[in-house]
Structures are given as structure tokens and as C-alpha cells.
Design an enzyme around this catalytic site. Structure first.
Site, PDB file in Angstrom:
ATOM      1  N   SER B 285       0.882  -1.128  -0.026  1.00  0.00           N
ATOM      2  CA  SER B 285      -0.100   0.210  -0.011  1.00  0.00           C
ATOM      3  C   SER B 285       0.998   1.356  -0.042  1.00  0.00           C
ATOM      4  CB  SER B 285      -0.928   0.207   1.182  1.00  0.00           C
ATOM      5  OG  SER B 285      -1.366   1.318   1.404  1.00  0.00           O
ATOM      6  N   ARG B 331       1.691   8.814  -7.450  1.00  0.00           N
ATOM      7  CA  ARG B 331       2.225   7.526  -8.071  1.00  0.00           C
ATOM      8  C   ARG B 331       2.849   7.524  -9.215  1.00  0.00           C
ATOM      9  NH1 ARG B 331      -3.408   3.904  -6.380  1.00  0.00           N
ATOM     10  NH2 ARG B 331      -2.868   3.841  -4.129  1.00  0.00           N
ATOM     11  N   SER B 441      -9.910   5.300  -5.699  1.00  0.00           N
ATOM     12  CA  SER B 441     -10.554   4.262  -6.382  1.00  0.00           C
ATOM     13  C   SER B 441     -11.841   3.780  -5.669  1.00  0.00           C
ATOM     14  CB  SER B 441      -9.585   3.234  -6.855  1.00  0.00           C
ATOM     15  OG  SER B 441      -9.190   2.747  -5.902  1.00  0.00           O
TER      16      SER B 441
END
Lengths: 244, 638
Positions: B285, B331, B441
Site C-alpha cells: 500500500s 504515484r 478508487s
């Protein structure tokens, strides 16, 4: 590594099954158990032989798809792991590994290592929910919940529904599975309004699906890949008595 | 020929959704049960959509390929779910969440959609809490949050490192409640093989019963695809191995435009590949970057164990390059930075394709127990896979294919270019632009399913009340079923020598090398050729053992890989077309002097929606993105 695999093969629910033996070469210790089986299937397919059917999906121990007896133990003998996370490091070169589908009356074999676990869903449908309709909730902080209780509820809520507890139990009892959901909601104030109806409905459905009774041997806890604790069953029993 | 009409309501940003809801048509409760809705997929958008539509009284039929809806891959989401609650009093607001998502997506998403998802984010947390999702709490009993990449507030709600599991099981419980109430019928172990369109409207689906092999026809007044993304095209990805693009791809071939297919998120932290048999890359994560520091040795090829490398010989390259956001850059930025260091020869581990994620300082400061509480299950999982104890030595991580921002084009109502076909969650392209921020998400999936689709689908269905139940004995159903059967027979009749997995691995490598973290004109052109050749080889040399009338996992895989072999081409075509860098789409030809993505807003501030054109090249339709409320800026996290 070289392995001898004795795997249960069964065409479908109606036919009889039998063990078949396969020799598998080229197994690397850093493979997971399902990667080892995938290698077997790849080899079989290339030889024009029928692969072994087995469920697997997330490969990180969270979806609950995979599950099989490995040398007699659900998900194998290493504590706290699903089959997909079980590393081949735990096996020796030349070892014979016996692989079977879950053996329990409520889990009929679908094919080879795949069983039908829909009985577990039916128990959840019977009462594994809190009846709040979308849009009706108050602010999330309107109800305070002690961290301790919330953490305990989370510990119960991590169940992945793989069915290992049923497979481990000599009575094929689903008490650990049911108690995990009952505990999660029993510990939270949000779950209290329907606590009585929930526990009765889920127990009734569990019995209807022909799961066996709990005789407190603790095999379920020992084999649960998420290490869900036996005291959840005590809480389930208490909730059940309180409901009358 | 399709036309794109985004149907964004007029008015100020803050009023668009309110205005839409005020004007949307409703369906009388007595009429709802006469209307059928098909939902495909039971993840964090499908299960919420199905349960809330069931609660409203519609007759809902739900399909998933797994044996139970609880196993949809949303279950594996780890870090958390965002909401603009501002419980930390740190300056958060709906506007700031909106702005962070727009900026994080490098200004390639629609303002109105993003603002709406930020608006409903708080309700999602309220709802999940009310249905018993055990989010992490403070000692005083309130909910707590943590930080994620690309933002400077703490707005991520979580349950240890398994938030996806907890919210998905919450959604699954709501679904179960509706199954019991009789409004939802569940069809597990079904794979969608085609979409049925009658008189221009989506009216049903063709599915294969994965146990018996039977082909089934199911009809409805509207069809909702909640079938997730296509990251498994890379073969090795963080996704469940059976995740696939087939449902969306079939919709595309029936006329639904596919938007921004090349926008794929490569997640910066997964367990690196260890051997050629590996079937997936396990995610670690992003939340770990709250406390973990990313570094590589300052000296090239330094092979000493991490703990023997002294502080002054470590290069904390994210902190060095991006002092404002440090380890919590988005990211796409973190992934490219890791690739840059490894390509330059500074990578660690046996392959040199890894960087360190080190918790030494956090453990020193907060104690092992605090770290264990936040990330315990992730540390355990990492140890199970690698044998390494990250409380003692750093984790080794490397980027992996993860999430697809691209997907079926949808308008403001989440309807595709096929009337009556909706796409929600990761299956659509709508909210994340060219890069998705962490913990967005689950927010988008649940928001689409619980709080957006129920309004927009009712608006569509209101005039449909006069349409009787759709029959499945029509020529359109017949044609779609024949097409599905013909394709299965074709897969089985090749009788070659290579399995679907063989082809999948080769396709994955082409995509990773040429259409992954960085892309070039030459590489993409090469990829187009390679994919074409591979697809030809596939149809000449595929080996599928067994038959169609039984449980046949090799046949399932073959069908999915066949679709990936077509989708790959579209991804590359889209990447070639977009001669700019934005977010996760990094064209080497378009970068700033310090190697950041350089957009070309004059030419590419649009959504590229591709229309299927039979054997001809796909047709590009542009939806120009208008930024009325934010200023287009070069993204900076320095």
C-alpha cells in the site's frame, strides 16, 4: 525441486473422484503453492492432458478463492496463510504432497479441487447485514465507538469466507465463520438494533444448510488463515442465548 | 457514427449536481419493480449500485465470474478511501479534494464529474460507518484518517491495510440484504460474453455459466457495467489473475467508445518480481509512504545489505527531488523516479530492479507497536512472500501495473455512447484524468454506485416504464449468442501448441516494455507491429485443452487473452496519438528539463474516445476539456 503430487480429480458433482499422481519438476522455493499448481497445469496442458481445476484469484490472501487440503490440513500446516501465500520454501525436494478439495457435506465438489461454497453466502443473506438504506446515515462521527471495541470488531471482520474453518472441523461446523460476522456487528453500536433477529436468522440458516454442531475442539481457529479467534464463538453463543 | 455529448449541467461548479438532481426525472415506486436492470460485476461500484437500485425497488440481476460477490478484486484495495470530512481541521474541503484530484490527474479529467465525486465523498463514509464497516478510530471514539500521495491534508479513512476488504464486505452485506428482500437476484460464476443491443438500446447480455458451460441470455431495460479495469493486460500486475477487460471490450465492439485507453497507473510499490513463474506482483500500500522513506545507495551498484549502508551514503531521492511532498508524491511521479534510479544503475536487490522502503526512522520515533497497528498485515504479507522482516530491514519495492484511468467513455450521467448502457467505477474513464490519486478508487467506485448512478439511471428509465419486459427470443439475442458460441468454438479449434498463458506473458512483456511507465514514438510503433504478429500467432497456435460444455479454466483464460490482444493495440494507438506527457502517460519526447511530464494543452486538452470500426483502424473522437474553474498549470510537487 522435484515433487510428487497426489491430487483429487473429479469430473463434476455427480461423478466419483479418485486420486491421480503427477510428477512435477522445476519447482522453485520462492513460488507460492498456487504458482506451483499453475506450473503443473501449464505442463499438463502442453502434454495435451487435462489441467487440475482449482479456484484462485487475488494471490494475496484476501479474496478467499483458494482453499484445499494440503497434506490433510486446510491451506497447509503453516499458520495464518492462505494457499496462495503459502510458499514452496516450506516443502522439501522429493516430497509427496497430497492435495484434496474441502470435505464437508454443505460443500459439494464442483470439479477437482473446486467446491460449491454458496451455503456460506446463504447464511450471510439470512442476516449478515445492518439494515440501513443508502442515504439514511447520519454523520459518521455522530455515534462514538471505543477504539477497543472497534478494533475487536475489525479483528472479526477480516474473515475472507474461504471455508477453511468448516473444512478443519470434524463436524463441518460453520460456527467460526458465523461468529465472525455476529461478533463484528455485536461489538458495534450500529449492529445492536437488529442483534436478536440477526443471530437467530443466521443460526437457523446455518442449521438448514446442514453444517454440523460445534464441539469446541478449536481446529477452526488453528487453521483459519486470518487467525480469527475462538472467543468469537463464545460471543455468538452468548448473543444467541440473549436473543430469547 | 457516434457523437460525444458530455451533458454537463449549466451553472456554477458547486450547483451542477444539485441542479441535475432537481431536474432529473423520477420513476414512481410502483413502476420500479416492472423495470429490470442488469449489473455486471460486484466490486466497490457494482455491489453498491445493485444494492441501492434494489433498495429503490428496481428488479436487479447481478452477475460476477467469481463463486460469490464477496471476492471481487476491490477486496484487495489496501490503503483507504478519501473523503472531504475535514475531521482533522487541517484545511480540507470539497473544493480542495476536487482540486487535488484534478491536479493529480494532470488536468485531463472533467471538472464537473470530479467536483461531484468530491461532493458525495462524505456521504460514502457516513453510509459505510452506519452499515458496520470498522474504520480505524481515535481513542475518543471518532474516526481517524491518514495521508496519501499527492495531497497535503489527511483525508484517508482506513481499516488497517485492508480497507478494500472492509468496504467491499460492507457493500456485499447491503447486497445480501436486497437478495433476501427479493429485489436482487445473484448470478455468480457467469462471464459476460456479449452485449445485446436492440434498436440502439442496451437490452441484455449473453453470459457463459462457468460451471456447466451453458450459454445464457438475460434481458433488462438497462445494463450497467461495473467490471473494473484492464491492468492484467501486463500479465504481471497487482490485480487478481482473473481480472479482465472482456465485458468492456465487448461493449466497445458493440459501439461504446473507449476513452483514454493508454492511461494506466503503474503503482510505485509492489513486491518486485522474483522469478519467471511469478503470476502476479503483490501490492504494498501507498499508505506505507506515510512512514516509510524511499532510498537507494548513493554509489552505483552498491551491493551491501541495506542496514550496512550508513546514512550519509543513502540517497533519499524523493525527498531530494520533491521537498514539498517528499515520499508522498503522486504515484506516477514516484514510479518514474524509481525507474530512473534503477535504469541509472542504483537499484537494489538481486535483480537491481528495486528500491528500498525503509521504516527504521519511523520505528525509532513511534515504536514498533504503532507501526504494527497501522500496517501489521502488510508487513506480514511482505514477509510471507519474501521471507524478509521489514521491522528489521527495509522492504524492497518496484513499480507494477495497477489501475486503469482509461475505460468506457461516459457522459455526466455515466452512460456510454450506447443508449441504456452505463459504466461505473474503474470500468469508466471519468474522474481520474491521466493519473489517479491513492484512496480515490474506492471513493469513485462507491460514489458512482451508491450516490450517482441511482439518480442518473432513473432519469433514463423514467420513459421506459411503457416498455414491457424485454424478451430474449429476439433476432438480436440470437445473433449475439451465435457470435459468442462461434468465438468459443474458434478458440477450441485452433489446437496449436501454446497455452493462453504463454501468449499472455508475451503480450504483457510487449506492453510493459513499450506502453508502460515511459513511451516513445519508436517503441510504440514497434509494439503495434509486435502485437499484430502475436495476435496472428495466437489464432494459429493456441492450445486450449478440454471442451466448451464443462468447467474449463483454460478456455476462460483464452477468451480473455484474445480480447487483451485487441485492447493492447488500442492502448498503443492511443499512446501514439497523444504526443504529450500527462500524468501516467509519459512520452519521452515531451518532458521538462528536470524530467517531469510536459503537457501540451493547446493540442491535447481533450479526452480521446475511440470508436470501433470493424477491421478498419478505430475512429478518434475528441471531447475537449474546458477548464472554467481551475487554471491549467504545470503540475509541481517540489
Amino acid at each position: 525441486m522435484k515433487l510428487k503430487l497426489k491430487i483429487w480429480k473429479q469430473k463434476n458433482a455427480k461423478s466419483d473422484g479418485a486420486f491421480e499422481t503427477y510428477d512435477l519438476d522445476g519447482v522453485a522455493p520462492e513460488m507460492s503453492f498456487v504458482e506451483m499448481l499453475a506450473l503443473l497445469n501449464q505442463t499438463l496442458a502442453q502434454q495435451g492432458r487435462e489441467p487440475v481445476a482449482f479456484d484462485h484469484d487475488c494471490h494475496e490472501g484476501i479474496c478467499g478463492s483458494c482453499g484445499m487440503y494440503i497434506n490433510g490440513y486446510p491451506h497447509g500446516l503453516v499458520k495464518g496463510l492462505t494457499t496462495c501465500l503459502l510458499s514452496m520454501r516450506h516443502f522439501k525436494d522429493g516430497e509427496t504432497i497430497v492435495i484434496e478439495p474441502w470435505r464437508a457435506k454443505p460443500f459439494p465438489v464442483v470439479k477437482d479441487l473446486i467446491v460449491d461454497r454458496s451455503a456460506l453466502d446463504k447464511i450471510q443473506v439470512a442476516g449478515g447485514f445492518i439494515s440501513v438504506t443508502t442515504g439514511a446515515a447520519a454523520d459518521a462521527n455522530a455515534v462514538l465507538v471505543s477504539k477497543k471495541k472497534s478494533d475487536l470488531a475489525f479483528d472479526s471482520a477480516v474473515c475472507i469466507g474461504c471455508g477453511a474453518c468448516v473444512a478443519a472441523c470434524k463436524n463441518a461446523s460453520a460456527m467460526l465463520f458465523v461468529s465472525a460476522k455476529i461478533s463484528q456487528y455485536a461489538l458495534l453500536p450500529q449492529g445492536r438494533p437488529e442483534a436478536k433477529e440477526r443471530v437467530r436468522a443466521m443460526i437457523a440458516e446455518m442449521d438448514k444448510q446442514a453444517f454440523g454442531s460445534c464441539s469446541n475442539t478449536g481446529a477452526c481457529e488453528a487453521q483459519c488463515p486470518k487467525q480469527i479467534k475462538l472467543f468469537n464463538i463464545a460471543r455468538l453463543n452468548r448473543e444467541y442465548y440473549k436473543s430469547y | 457514427m457516434i457523437t460525444l455529448n458530455s451533458k454537463i449541467p449549466e451553472g456554477p461548479l458547486e450547483e451542477k449536481w444539485t441542479r441535475y438532481k432537481k431536474e432529473a426525472k423520477l420513476v414512481n415506486p410502483a413502476n420500479k419493480k416492472k423495470l429490470d436492470i442488469i449489473v455486471v460485476g460486484t466490486g466497490i461500484s457494482g455491489a453498491p449500485a445493485a444494492s441501492s437500485l434494489g433498495e429503490l425497488g428496481y428488479n436487479v440481476k447481478v452477475f460476477c465470474y467469481q463463486d460469490t460477490p464477496r471476492r471481487a478484486h476491490s477486496v484487495a484495495a489496501q490503503g483507504g478511501i478519501n473523503a472531504a470530512k475535514n475531521y482533522k481541521n487541517d484545511g480540507d474541503s470539497v473544493y480542495r479534494l476536487f482540486y487535488d484530484v484534478i491536479k493529480g490527474g494532470d488536468f485531463r479529467a472533467r471538472e464537473a464529474n470530479v467536483y461531484r465525486i468530491a461532493e458525495v465523498s462524505n456521504q460514502i463514509i457516513d453510509h459505510f460507518t452506519a452499515i458496520g464497516v470498522p474504520f480505524a478510530r481515535e481513542y475518543g471514539g471518532t474516526l481517524t484518517t491518514r495521508s496519501f500521495g499527492g495531497v497535503q491534508v489527511s483525508r484517508t479513512f482506513y481499516s488497517s491495510g485492508q480497507t478494500g476488504q472492509q468496504v467491499l464486505l460492507g457493500a456485499y452485506s447491503s447486497l445480501n440484504r436486497q437478495i433476501k428482500a427479493g429485489t436482487v437476484t445473484m448470478f455468480p460464476r457467469r462471464e459476460m460474453l456479449d452485449l445485446v443491443v436492440i434498436d440502439g438500446k442496451a437490452r441484455g447480455i449473453i453470459v457463459r455459466n462457468l460451471i456447466t458451460g451453458e450459454i445464457e441470455r438475460h434481458s433488462a431495460h438497462a445494463v450497467v457495467l461495473a467490471t473494473g479495469g484492464y491492468g492484467t493486460i501486463y500479465y504481471l500486475s497487482t490485480l487478481a489473475v482473473n481480472s479482465n477487460a472482456s465485458a468492456a471490450w465487448k461493449a466497445y465492439k458493440r459501439g461504446a467508445a473507449f476513452a483514454n485507453p493508454s492511461f494506466v497507473q503503474i503503482h510505485p510499490s509492489s513486491v518486485p518480481q522474483m522469478n519467471e513463474f511469478q503470476s502476479k506482483l503483490t501490492l504494498m500500500s501507498e499508505s506505507l509512504r506515510n512512514d516509510g522513506r524511499v532510498w537507494v545507495p548513493k554509489a552505483k551498484g552498491d551491493k551491501r545489505p541495506a542496514n550496512e549502508i550508513p546514512e550519509e551514503e543513502r540517497d533519499y531521492y524523493l525527498e531530494r527531488r520533491y521537498p514539498a511532498f517528499g515520499n508522498l508524491v503522486p504515484r506516477d511521479v514516484a514510479s518514474r523516479a524509481a525507474k530512473e534510479r534503477c535504469d541509472a544503475g542504483y537499484g537494489v536487490g538481486p535483480t537491481g530492479l528495486a528500491v528500498n522502503l525503509d521504516f527504521r526512522d519511523a520505528i525509532k520515533k513511534q515504536g514498533k507497536k504503532a507501526i504494527e497497528e497501522k500496517y501489521g498485515n502488510l508487513f506480514e504479507m511482505y514477509k510471507d512472500i519474501t521471507g524478509i522482516d521489514s521491522y528489521v530491514e527495509p522492504m524492497r519495492i518496484y513499480p507494477a501495473g495497477h489501475y486503469t484511468m482509461g475505460g468506457l467513455w461516459v457522459d455526466y450521467e455515466l452512460m456510454t455512447t450506447i443508449t441504456g448502457l452505463f459504466a461505473i467505477g474503474e470500468a469508466n474513464f471519468s474522474d481520474h484524468g491521466a493519473n489517479r490519486l491513492g484512496a480515490s478508487s474506492l471513493m469513485q467506485g462507491a460514489g458512482d454506485g451508491y450516490f450517482i448512478l441511482p439518480y442518473t439511471i432513473s432519469n433514463y428509465l423514467a420513459p421506459e416504464i411503457k416498455v414491457p419486459r424485454i424478451k430474449t427470443d429476439t433476432p438480436e439475442f440470437q445473433e449475439a449468442e451465435e457470435r459468442a458460441v462461434e468465438r468459443i468454438n474458434r478458440l477450441l479449434s485452433v489446437k496449436g501448441k501454446q497455452t493462453a498463458t504463454d501468449f499472455h506473458k508475451r503480450l504483457g512483456k510487449i506492453m510493459w516494455d513499450h506502453c508502460g511507465m515511459t513511451r516513445t514514438e519508436a517503441g510504440l510503433t514497434e509494439a503495434l507491429k509486435l502485437i499484430g504478429e502475436l495476435r496472428e500467432e495466437f489464432w494459429k497456435d493456441l492450445l486450449v485443452p478440454g471442451s466448451a460444455d464443462e468447467l474449463n479454466q483454460e478456455l476462460e483464460k483464452a477468451g480473455r487473452v484474445a480480447d487483451f490482444l485487441e485492447l493492447g493495440e488500442l492502448m498503443v494507438t492511443d499512446a501514439l496519438n497523444r504526443r504529450e506527457s500527462c500524468g501516467a502517460h509519459f512520452r519521452e519526447e515531451s518532458q521538462t528539463p528536470d524530467h517531469e511530464a510536459l503537457r501540451n494543452d493547446d493540442k491535447f486538452a481533450y479526452v480521446a474516445a475511440w470508436e470501433y470500426n470493424n477491421d478498419q483502424p478505430p475512429v478518434l473522437h475528441r471531447e475537449d476539456l474546458k477548464f472554467e474553474f481551475v487554471e491549467l498549470k504545470q503540475r509541481s510537487y517540489k
